[in-house]
Scaffold this motif. Structure first.
Motif, PDB file in Angstrom:
ATOM      1  N   UNK A   1     -37.402   3.626  13.469  1.00 27.37           N
ATOM      2  CA  UNK A   1     -37.029   2.459  12.689  1.00 27.37           C
ATOM      3  C   UNK A   1     -35.614   2.602  12.126  1.00 27.37           C
ATOM      4  N   UNK A   2     -35.253   3.816  11.742  1.00 24.95           N
ATOM      5  CA  UNK A   2     -33.915   4.051  11.188  1.00 24.95           C
ATOM      6  C   UNK A   2     -32.853   3.834  12.258  1.00 24.95           C
TER       7      UNK A   2
ATOM      8  N   UNK B   1     -29.819   1.156  12.226  1.00 29.40           N
ATOM      9  CA  UNK B   1     -28.414   1.527  12.353  1.00 29.40           C
ATOM     10  C   UNK B   1     -27.748   0.840  13.534  1.00 29.40           C
ATOM     11  N   UNK B   2     -28.437   0.778  14.664  1.00 31.56           N
ATOM     12  CA  UNK B   2     -27.828   0.121  15.826  1.00 31.56           C
ATOM     13  C   UNK B   2     -27.656  -1.380  15.580  1.00 31.56           C
ATOM     14  N   UNK B   3     -28.619  -1.998  14.903  1.00 32.84           N
ATOM     15  CA  UNK B   3     -28.484  -3.421  14.582  1.00 32.84           C
ATOM     16  C   UNK B   3     -27.340  -3.647  13.607  1.00 32.84           C
ATOM     17  N   UNK B   4     -27.211  -2.765  12.624  1.00 29.20           N
ATOM     18  CA  UNK B   4     -26.146  -2.905  11.632  1.00 29.20           C
ATOM     19  C   UNK B   4     -24.760  -2.688  12.262  1.00 29.20           C
TER      20      UNK B   4
ATOM     21  N   UNK C   1     -23.990  -5.676  14.367  1.00 31.19           N
ATOM     22  CA  UNK C   1     -23.673  -6.799  13.500  1.00 31.19           C
ATOM     23  C   UNK C   1     -22.272  -6.664  12.914  1.00 31.19           C
ATOM     24  N   UNK C   2     -21.889  -5.431  12.562  1.00 32.56           N
ATOM     25  CA  UNK C   2     -20.592  -5.204  11.935  1.00 32.56           C
ATOM     26  C   UNK C   2     -19.452  -5.267  12.938  1.00 32.56           C
ATOM     27  N   UNK C   3     -19.588  -4.570  14.063  1.00 34.21           N
ATOM     28  CA  UNK C   3     -18.496  -4.454  15.028  1.00 34.21           C
ATOM     29  C   UNK C   3     -18.763  -5.229  16.313  1.00 34.21           C
ATOM     30  N   UNK C   4     -19.752  -6.095  16.349  1.00 30.68           N
ATOM     31  CA  UNK C   4     -20.151  -6.753  17.580  1.00 30.68           C
ATOM     32  C   UNK C   4     -19.345  -7.979  17.953  1.00 30.68           C
ATOM     33  N   UNK C   5     -18.535  -8.491  17.060  1.00 32.73           N
ATOM     34  CA  UNK C   5     -17.776  -9.688  17.412  1.00 32.73           C
ATOM     35  C   UNK C   5     -16.629  -9.318  18.356  1.00 32.73           C
TER      36      UNK C   5
END
Length: 106
Positions: A3-4, A8-11, A14-18
């Motif tokens: 779950x962690x 982290x991968x989602x965060x 989300x942060x650097x995915x644009x």
């Protein structure tokens, strides 16, 4: 996947995915590699090429310049400043894309 690690991968996505944040990070990396190559190839020791990656990562890199000098510290400054700026660019892109709707991530 735990779950962690999913969090982290989602965060990170989300942060650097644009696209704009990724293009900015690629530009900063290319400028930094170029500056190192030019500085190593200069025998006179008067190369000022490292200024370009520092300016590309401003204003964050200018705040971090109070740290002691040396190539290792410049590398840390450029990498951290590029990551901070890319996170801000990603956040701005996410907010602009969202418009007036509330953020589902928070």
């Amino acid at each position: 996947m735990t779950q962690i690690s999913r969090f982290l991968s989602r965060r990170l996505r989300q942060t650097f995915g644009s696209v704009s944040a990724l293009v900015y990070l690629a530009l900063c990396a290319a400028l930094f590699v170029w500056a190192i190559v030019v500085s190593v190839g200069d025998d006179s020791g008067e190369s000022m090429a490292i200024i370009f990656p520092l300016l590309a990562t401003a204003p964050t890199s200018l705040v971090l310049l109070v740290l002691p000098g040396g190539l290792a510290m410049v590398t840390v400054v450029v990498v951290l400043a590029a990551l901070v700026n890319a996170a801000i660019i990603g956040w701005c892109a996410r907010v602009l894309r969202r418009g007036g709707r509330p953020d589902p991530a928070s």
